[in-house]
Design a protein around this motif. Structure first.
Motif, mmCIF file in Angstrom:
data_model
loop_
_atom_site.group_PDB
_atom_site.id
_atom_site.type_symbol
_atom_site.label_atom_id
_atom_site.label_comp_id
_atom_site.label_asym_id
_atom_site.label_seq_id
_atom_site.Cartn_x
_atom_site.Cartn_y
_atom_site.Cartn_z
ATOM 1 N N ILE A 387 0.935 -1.162 -0.146
ATOM 2 C CA ILE A 387 0.074 0.105 -0.014
ATOM 3 C C ILE A 387 0.877 1.257 -0.056
ATOM 4 N N GLY A 388 1.832 1.079 0.772
ATOM 5 C CA GLY A 388 2.884 2.621 0.876
ATOM 6 C C GLY A 388 3.449 3.065 -0.449
ATOM 7 N N LEU A 389 4.073 2.379 -1.217
ATOM 8 C CA LEU A 389 4.487 2.746 -2.424
ATOM 9 C C LEU A 389 3.193 3.271 -3.387
ATOM 10 N N MET A 390 2.189 2.371 -3.665
ATOM 11 C CA MET A 390 1.206 2.935 -4.349
ATOM 12 C C MET A 390 0.361 4.127 -3.788
ATOM 13 N N THR A 391 0.241 4.235 -2.380
ATOM 14 C CA THR A 391 -0.187 5.642 -1.918
ATOM 15 C C THR A 391 0.500 6.891 -2.193
ATOM 16 N N ALA A 392 1.791 6.638 -2.020
ATOM 17 C CA ALA A 392 2.874 7.617 -2.490
ATOM 18 C C ALA A 392 2.886 7.998 -3.977
#
Length: 426
Positions: A387-392
């Motif tokens: 989720i982290g990189l996708m959200t960034a």
């Protein structure tokens, strides 16, 4: 003419009236052919004279035997209505002398001997009895022609309606994935096209609804993921303030300020979580992009993030700050969230034995931040929700920036870029 034909082809009722009119004309012609043409040929053609003469002589001979047997006089024979009713096509009369001389050469008369004289009968003439039969046959033939033309059109129309029904039923049973195709240009074809348009519109609505649901779930998941980072930092700052008694007043103020900053970030994130659709609407008054000095902003942000990484035991090999005054129009909260996700990803996957390299530069009117690190040797036991990189990536692209990610089994590199509105040397 072509316009009229096209107009007729688009009107089912007009086509039915046209087919019915054609069928009615054909029925009339069929009746005329049977009742008039064929009947006239059958009754009056010379090839049938022998038949009619034989039939006439047979009928007259029968009447002669009847008159002789009954001993009828001329008056009684002429007045015998029973025999005339049985033989309506035989004409019996007393022969006027003048008419006989005038017509003897044209018509062959048959004489009938009565008790008191002779009467005459004409040769056989086909009358209403036979013509009525041919007229009935003509009507039946015309009716067959009419039904033979109209019924196929009606059956074809019913077949098209049934085909449309079957296609609608099959489409409904297959989850509306089957298209509806009806040939023609009339009302049935238009109805099929309208149903097909409704099917496509419904599928688009369902797809949009599913997309909105996925985006909503993704937004909630990303915000929930983002809340963990400032919450973890806030918890760490509060534990430092609570347990480390040797802190100076200056250190106490620094950690307290950091705790307040993370609490504010938490408030922003929880507000976005509460109003989950604000993220997708840039026109919302709460969503404000400010013109900021991105160099100063990134230097401060990266310095804080690097300091926290060093506190967590990571090595920073290189940190190059921007020496330019660069201005970008950004949403500060989005940029904070994007870098929080990236550095949270570093804490989770970076190998602390190898230094992390962080570089920032101005490249073709773009502000670029490049972060490189070595991966941990064993990542199988690390729980990842991706989720982290996708959200960034979503947050950066929302601010008209872009992220490039390069990785292999041992290393990871991410480049974050924002378009510079204005640049000048400091």
């Amino acid at each position: 003419m072509n316009k009229v034909v096209r107009w007729i082809s688009k009107r089912l009722g007009v086509k039915f009236l046209a087919v019915s009119a054609i069928a009615l004309i054909c029925a009339g012609l069929g009746h005329y052919l049977v009742a008039d043409v064929i009947a006239e040929w059958f009754f009056y053609d010379s090839r049938f004279d022998t038949y009619w003469e034989s039939k006439s002589e047979t009928a007259v001979q029968g009447f002669q035997e009847y008159v002789t047997e009954k001993g009828l006089t001329m008056r009684d024979a002429l007045a015998d209505t029973k025999w005339h009713q049985e033989n309506p096509d035989i004409i019996i009369f007393t022969e006027p002398a003048a008419s006989v001389e005038e017509t003897q050469s044209e018509v062959q008369y048959i004489s009938i001997h009565c008790a008191d004289g002779i009467i005459y009968a004409t040769s056989y003439f086909p009358g209403d009895t036979y013509f009525f039969g041919w007229n009935t046959a003509g009507i039946l033939f015309g009716l067959i022609l009419f039904l033979g033309i109209v019924l196929p059109f009606v059956v074809c129309t019913i077949h098209r309606i049934n085909k449309l029904y079957q296609q609608v039923l099959s489409s409904a049973q297959s989850g509306r994935s089957q298209s509806i195709m009806i040939s023609g240009k009339d009302e049935i074809a238009e109805l099929g096209n309208e149903i097909e348009s409704m099917r496509i519109s419904l599928l688009n609505l369902l797809d949009n609804e599913e997309q909105l649901r996925k985006e909503s779930d993704q937004l909630v998941a990303s915000l929930s993921h983002d809340i963990r980072t400032p919450l973890t930092k806030l918890t760490g700052y509060l534990e430092i303030l609570l347990h480390k008694k040797e802190l100076t007043n200056e250190d106490h103020e620094v950690y307290l300020a950091k705790a307040v900053e993370k609490a504010r970030q938490l408030k922003i994130l929880t507000d976005e979580l509460f109003n989950k659709f604000v993220m997708e609407n840039k026109d919302d008054p709460q969503y404000i992009q400010e013109l900021i000095d991105i160099g100063q902003f990134l230097n401060q942000l990266l310095y804080e993030e690097c300091s926290e990484l060093e506190e967590d035991g990571f090595l920073i090999a290189q940190f190059s700050s921007l020496d330019l005054a660069c201005f970008c129009r950004l949403h500060i909260g989005d940029v904070h969230r994007a870098f929080d996700n990236i550095f949270s990803n570093l804490r989770k996957y970076a190998d602390p034995r190898f230094p992390i390299t962080i570089r920032s530069k101005l490249d073709q009117n773009k502000i670029c931040v490049i972060i490189e690190n070595h991966k941990k040797a064993c990542l199988e036991n690390v729980v990842s929700h991706k989720i982290g990189l996708m959200t960034a990536k979503t947050l950066v692209e929302k601010n008209e920036g872009w992220i490039d990610i390069t990785q292999n089994p041992t290393s990871f590199s991410v480049s974050i870029s924002f378009p510079a509105v204005e640049t000048c040397k400091s």
